[in-house]
Every structure is written in C-alpha cells, then in structure tokens.
Design a protein around this motif. Structure first.
Motif, PDB file in Angstrom:
ATOM      1  N   GLU A 158       5.963  -5.156  -7.554  1.00 41.26           N
ATOM      2  CA  GLU A 158       6.537  -4.041  -6.317  1.00 41.26           C
ATOM      3  C   GLU A 158       6.835  -2.931  -7.136  1.00 41.26           C
ATOM      4  O   GLU A 158       6.604  -2.038  -6.121  1.00 41.26           O
ATOM      5  N   ARG A 159       6.720  -2.361  -8.684  1.00 46.13           N
ATOM      6  CA  ARG A 159       6.954  -1.199  -9.256  1.00 46.13           C
ATOM      7  C   ARG A 159       5.831   0.106  -8.847  1.00 46.13           C
ATOM      8  O   ARG A 159       5.724   0.732  -7.778  1.00 46.13           O
ATOM      9  N   LYS A 160       5.045  -0.483  -8.333  1.00 38.58           N
ATOM     10  CA  LYS A 160       2.629  -0.349  -8.625  1.00 38.58           C
ATOM     11  C   LYS A 160       3.272  -0.052  -6.595  1.00 38.58           C
ATOM     12  O   LYS A 160       2.653   1.217  -6.341  1.00 38.58           O
ATOM     13  N   ALA A 161       3.497  -1.217  -6.280  1.00 32.57           N
ATOM     14  CA  ALA A 161       3.681  -1.232  -5.261  1.00 32.57           C
ATOM     15  C   ALA A 161       4.186  -0.162  -4.050  1.00 32.57           C
ATOM     16  O   ALA A 161       3.458   0.685  -3.475  1.00 32.57           O
ATOM     17  N   LYS A 162       5.222   0.611  -4.989  1.00 30.74           N
ATOM     18  CA  LYS A 162       6.453   1.708  -4.450  1.00 30.74           C
ATOM     19  C   LYS A 162       5.643   2.795  -4.461  1.00 30.74           C
ATOM     20  O   LYS A 162       5.321   4.034  -3.735  1.00 30.74           O
ATOM     21  N   ALA A 163       5.360   2.570  -5.572  1.00 31.29           N
ATOM     22  CA  ALA A 163       4.592   4.545  -6.501  1.00 31.29           C
ATOM     23  C   ALA A 163       3.793   4.561  -5.761  1.00 31.29           C
ATOM     24  O   ALA A 163       3.389   5.969  -5.098  1.00 31.29           O
ATOM     25  N   ILE A 164       2.779   3.836  -5.196  1.00 34.18           N
ATOM     26  CA  ILE A 164       1.439   3.781  -4.152  1.00 34.18           C
ATOM     27  C   ILE A 164       1.644   4.502  -2.630  1.00 34.18           C
ATOM     28  O   ILE A 164       1.726   5.380  -2.173  1.00 34.18           O
ATOM     29  N   TYR A 165       3.055   3.506  -2.734  1.00 32.94           N
ATOM     30  CA  TYR A 165       3.443   3.855  -0.948  1.00 32.94           C
ATOM     31  C   TYR A 165       3.916   5.834  -0.799  1.00 32.94           C
ATOM     32  O   TYR A 165       2.992   6.445   0.024  1.00 32.94           O
ATOM     33  N   LYS A 166       4.796   5.934  -2.201  1.00 28.15           N
ATOM     34  CA  LYS A 166       5.186   6.868  -2.292  1.00 28.15           C
ATOM     35  C   LYS A 166       4.692   8.302  -2.709  1.00 28.15           C
ATOM     36  O   LYS A 166       4.157   9.683  -2.472  1.00 28.15           O
ATOM     37  N   LYS A 167       2.694   7.794  -3.383  1.00 28.39           N
ATOM     38  CA  LYS A 167       2.043   8.801  -3.036  1.00 28.39           C
ATOM     39  C   LYS A 167       0.972   8.799  -2.462  1.00 28.39           C
ATOM     40  O   LYS A 167       1.047  10.195  -1.645  1.00 28.39           O
TER      41      LYS A 167
END
Length: 106
Positions: A43-52
């Motif tokens: 989840e953490r990686k997915a959110k970081a990708i979304y934000k970036k």
C-alpha cells in the motif's frame, strides 16, 4: 524435485505473484481525484506512485483489488486488434511497480 521448485518459481514470477523478493504483487485502484490502477508490492508503495505520477494532493479514495479484477480492467482498455496479447500480458505481469491505467482526462 529441484527442477519442479524452479518451474514453480518461474510460474509464479510469470504470473506476477512474486515481486522478486518473495513479495506478492498487489493491485490498487484509486478513484479520486483522478482514476488510476497501480501495481505495487504494498500500500505504501502504491500511494507513493500515485502521488508522484498521478496527483500529489491525493490518495484518499482507493482500495486493494484482486489480480483478476485488475487484469480484466487492464485488458478491457486495450484494443485487441492493435495490441499483441503477449505484450499486454508481459506489461501486466512483470514485477515492476507502476501505473497500469490512468484517467483518460488526465
């Protein structure tokens, strides 16, 4: 037996289950403010990708989706007359985190 373990590992990696470090690839659907379907190890990686890559200001409305759900959404967006199925599956099943689909109005 040894060959069978290697075949099983290859099978799992090919299907996108194994993230290369013993982690399963997961699929996350973000709906607001812009739609995106993201594959990531967590989840953490997915959110970081979304934000970036999609939208800095939001990652509030999302849910984890099954591999089958994500594959159907991904496949439905590709025109089978113009897309080679093997290439599409390779993109979906590789072990790289990233955006699979994004809002067409983005």
């Amino acid at each position: 037996m040894k060959g069978k373990k290697n075949d099983t590992y290859h099978y799992n990696k090919t299907l996108g289950f194994d993230g290369g470090e013993g982690q399963r690839m997961k699929y996350y659907e973000f709906v607001s403010p812009f739609y995106a379907l993201i594959k990531a190890h967590n989840e953490r990686k997915a959110k970081a990708i979304y934000k970036k890559q999609v939208w800095e200001g939001g990652d509030d409305q999302w849910r984890e989706r099954s591999r089958d759900y994500a594959m159907m959404k991904f496949a439905m967006t590709h025109d089978s007359r113009n897309t080679e199925v093997g290439l599409m599956l390779t993109e979906f099943m590789d072990d790289k985190s990233g955006v699979l689909l994004i809002d067409k109005n983005f």
